[in-house]
Design an enzyme around this catalytic site. Structure first.
Site, PDB file in Angstrom:
ATOM      1  N   ASP A  34      30.425 -63.780  39.973  1.00 44.45           N
ATOM      2  CA  ASP A  34      30.416 -64.992  39.331  1.00 44.45           C
ATOM      3  C   ASP A  34      29.487 -64.791  38.018  1.00 44.45           C
ATOM      4  OD1 ASP A  34      27.842 -64.897  40.406  1.00 44.45           O
ATOM      5  OD2 ASP A  34      28.272 -67.170  41.022  1.00 44.45           O
ATOM      6  N   HIS A 238      34.691 -39.446  24.623  1.00 46.35           N
ATOM      7  CA  HIS A 238      34.142 -40.630  24.936  1.00 46.35           C
ATOM      8  C   HIS A 238      32.951 -40.832  26.243  1.00 46.35           C
ATOM      9  CE1 HIS A 238      38.069 -42.740  23.285  1.00 46.35           C
ATOM     10  NE2 HIS A 238      37.058 -42.355  22.330  1.00 46.35           N
ATOM     11  N   ASP A 255      26.967 -40.999  18.632  1.00 46.07           N
ATOM     12  CA  ASP A 255      28.431 -41.713  18.155  1.00 46.07           C
ATOM     13  C   ASP A 255      27.905 -43.290  18.454  1.00 46.07           C
ATOM     14  OD1 ASP A 255      30.737 -42.985  17.369  1.00 46.07           O
ATOM     15  OD2 ASP A 255      31.801 -41.643  18.088  1.00 46.07           O
ATOM     16  N   ASP A 266      30.512 -47.613  12.328  1.00 40.46           N
ATOM     17  CA  ASP A 266      30.985 -46.507  13.355  1.00 40.46           C
ATOM     18  C   ASP A 266      30.365 -45.286  12.729  1.00 40.46           C
ATOM     19  OD1 ASP A 266      32.259 -44.896  15.116  1.00 40.46           O
ATOM     20  OD2 ASP A 266      34.147 -45.776  15.021  1.00 40.46           O
ATOM     21  N   HIS A 345      41.757 -35.050  18.476  1.00 32.95           N
ATOM     22  CA  HIS A 345      41.987 -36.415  17.944  1.00 32.95           C
ATOM     23  C   HIS A 345      42.085 -36.418  16.519  1.00 32.95           C
ATOM     24  CE1 HIS A 345      37.786 -36.440  16.075  1.00 32.95           C
ATOM     25  NE2 HIS A 345      37.416 -35.810  17.110  1.00 32.95           N
ATOM     26  N   HIS A 349      40.623 -44.022  11.732  1.00 32.49           N
ATOM     27  CA  HIS A 349      41.156 -45.168  12.068  1.00 32.49           C
ATOM     28  C   HIS A 349      40.705 -46.292  11.141  1.00 32.49           C
ATOM     29  CE1 HIS A 349      37.463 -46.341  14.141  1.00 32.49           C
ATOM     30  NE2 HIS A 349      37.381 -45.053  14.462  1.00 32.49           N
ATOM     31  N   HIS A 356      38.387 -50.113  16.524  1.00 32.46           N
ATOM     32  CA  HIS A 356      39.841 -49.685  16.266  1.00 32.46           C
ATOM     33  C   HIS A 356      40.879 -50.917  15.432  1.00 32.46           C
ATOM     34  CE1 HIS A 356      39.183 -46.057  18.959  1.00 32.46           C
ATOM     35  NE2 HIS A 356      38.543 -45.862  17.820  1.00 32.46           N
ATOM     36  N   GLU A 379      36.216 -38.793  10.568  1.00 31.12           N
ATOM     37  CA  GLU A 379      35.561 -38.194  11.738  1.00 31.12           C
ATOM     38  C   GLU A 379      35.920 -36.970  12.098  1.00 31.12           C
ATOM     39  OE1 GLU A 379      35.783 -40.539  15.417  1.00 31.12           O
ATOM     40  OE2 GLU A 379      36.672 -42.231  14.185  1.00 31.12           O
ATOM     41  N   TYR A 383      35.307 -28.914  19.166  1.00 29.02           N
ATOM     42  CA  TYR A 383      34.838 -29.119  20.442  1.00 29.02           C
ATOM     43  C   TYR A 383      35.254 -27.781  21.205  1.00 29.02           C
ATOM     44  CZ  TYR A 383      35.164 -33.756  18.337  1.00 29.02           C
ATOM     45  OH  TYR A 383      34.764 -34.906  17.823  1.00 29.02           O
ATOM     46  N   ARG A 407      30.884 -33.602  15.756  1.00 30.82           N
ATOM     47  CA  ARG A 407      31.683 -34.523  14.946  1.00 30.82           C
ATOM     48  C   ARG A 407      30.582 -35.140  14.112  1.00 30.82           C
ATOM     49  NH1 ARG A 407      33.481 -36.922  19.104  1.00 30.82           N
ATOM     50  NH2 ARG A 407      32.291 -38.898  19.306  1.00 30.82           N
ATOM     51  N   GLU A 409      30.854 -38.617  11.315  1.00 30.28           N
ATOM     52  CA  GLU A 409      31.625 -39.656  11.048  1.00 30.28           C
ATOM     53  C   GLU A 409      31.104 -40.545   9.971  1.00 30.28           C
ATOM     54  OE1 GLU A 409      34.062 -43.180  13.626  1.00 30.28           O
ATOM     55  OE2 GLU A 409      32.454 -42.019  14.572  1.00 30.28           O
TER      56      GLU A 409
END
Length: 435
Positions: A34, A238, A255, A266, A345, A349, A356, A379, A383, A407, A409
């Site tokens: 709860d 991710h 990131d 971002d 990727h 975006h 996003h 970005e 990899y 990466r 970005e």
């Protein structure tokens, strides 16, 4: 801000004409048993109202003689407010949020038909709240059934996304001010993270320092689960566990973005834990950095949305060929997407109320054209994922590259004559990243 919300509603109502638009607030989300998560309003609902409570419905009825903007909200209830926080209530919904009329949410079924029976269609997004979807469909079906008696009423349902999201795609000055603040806070956090990163520390320590600054500077918190990924963890796009100890010769990929006033930043940076790149890390980093610079240069009004991605892909592919990780003619490698095991990727975006953010990327075969006021990420990355199996016509991957993930970005605003990098304050040149 209320003037801004009113202008947004007026802009939308001009588009729907004789229709009626209905927006449902976000539900409360349960963390466990709860215990609820901190409430976060539905972005469309917030964009039009600024109202930040659950169990609410906003109705826009431009054709109605008296009430064009109607709110259904939870009434004041002292006993419940003691437990769950203060409510705006019915009267304040009009006084503070500018509703022409407001009702208790329990009266929705009774009051809603008067705002639908003279409209020619209902604008509503059939979302995840199936019970509320059924409520709207029930009213629609009832009005269809009685249409022959009146000769008026909605004869179609149209998704609000198709008209509202194109509006949200273009940021106002107020929105850009909020996004700049979200960016500035995140810039400070990333710079701090670079200063305190050291071998032996844990990823979660860096995460804690970053998110401390987000809140300390007045942000709502992280714009999304922060990624703090050392070594091969950076090859997981991710990765959010953030529980590993950082080692001397690893890279750290961060990131992380800040939410401020409901708007988001971002940012991604990758840098050496021990202060110096290895030769292999530096070679791959230089490729990613150059691809990002050239992609950002493509953020120009009038250019297609996919121009930055296509540019980044070409630079990355050329770099992989030069290092011997890929083999073949550049155009053919791109056409056959042989780069995808190393860059899986997209480059961009939209960014705004959602990380996003909403807005189409192409219309059929035609990409969206970049216009002033739009904000997008740039970005690119590389990899070298462990256990990647190269195609038959490609060379085996030299072990010295394996486990490196990079990466970079930034958040980029399309301006009238080019672009503005909102997150330029975070270092990314090798001479500024090494220490």
């Amino acid at each position: 801000m209320q003037t801004e919300y009113r202008q947004r509603r007026e802009q939308l109502m001009a588009k729907i004409g004789s229709g009626t638009a209905i927006f449902r607030s976000a539900p409360t989300a349960v963390m466990h048993n709860d215990v609820e998560y901190v409430y976060r309003q539905d972005s469309d609902f917030f964009y039009l109202t600024g109202f930040n409570e659950a169990q609410a419905v906003a109705v826009l009825a431009p054709h109605h003689a008296e009430h064009r903007f109607i709110l259904f909200v939870q009434p004041k209830d002292r006993e419940k407010e003691v437990w769950s926080g203060y409510r705006c209530g019915i009267e304040a919904a009009k006084e503070i949020y500018g509703a022409d009329e407001a009702y208790p949410i329990a009266e929705l079924d009774e009051k809603l038909p008067q705002y639908l029976e003279k409209s020619d269609r209902i604008y509503y997004h059939l979302g995840r709240d199936r019970t509320f979807n059924d409520t709207i469909l029930k009213h629609y079906q009832n009005l269809l059934r009685t249409y022959p008696k009146r000769g008026t009423g909605p004869i179609a349902i149209e998704d609000t996304s198709t008209i509202l999201h194109s509006q949200r795609l273009h940021k106002s000055k107020i929105e850009l001010d909020l996004m700049r603040q979200a960016a500035d806070i995140a810039v400070e956090a990333h710079k701090h993270a670079m200063q305190i990163t050291a071998p032996g520390r844990y990823e979660y320590e860096i995460q804690a320092e970053i998110e401390h600054i987000f809140r300390l500077r007045g942000g709502m918190g992280p714009a999304y689960p922060s990624i703090v990924a050392a070594g091969k963890n950076a090859c997981v796009l991710h990765y959010v566990e953030n529980n590993c100890q950082m080692q001397e010769n690893e890279l750290l990929l961060i990131d992380a973005g800040c939410a401020y006033g409901y708007y988001n930043s971002d940012i991604t940076r990758t840098f050496p834990v021990g202060g110096k790149f290895t030769a292999e890390q530096k070679a791959l980093y230089e490729i990613v950095l150059e691809s990002q610079k050239q992609a950002i240069a493509q953020v120009q009004p009038g250019n297609p949305f996919n121009a930055p991605h296509n540019t980044a892909v070409r630079v990355l592919t050329e770099g992989l060929v030069e290092l011997g990780i890929l083999k073949g003619e550049i155009d053919k490698l791109i056409e056959e997407e042989k780069y995808k095991p190393f860059y899986m990727h997209r480059t961009s975006h939209w960014l705004g109320l959602d990380v996003h953010d909403v807005g189409v990327y192409q219309h059929g075969e035609n990409p969206q054209i970049l216009q002033p006021g739009q904000v997008l990420t740039i970005e690119p990355g590389l990899y070298i994922v462990p256990d990647t199996k190269p195609a038959e016509d490609q060379p085996e991957i030299d072990p010295r590259w394996v486990g490196i993930g990079i990466r970079i970005e930034d958040d980029v605003l399309v301006t009238a004559d080019g672009n503005e990098v909102l997150t330029a304050g975070v270092p990314k040149e090798i001479k500024d990243v090494e220490r």
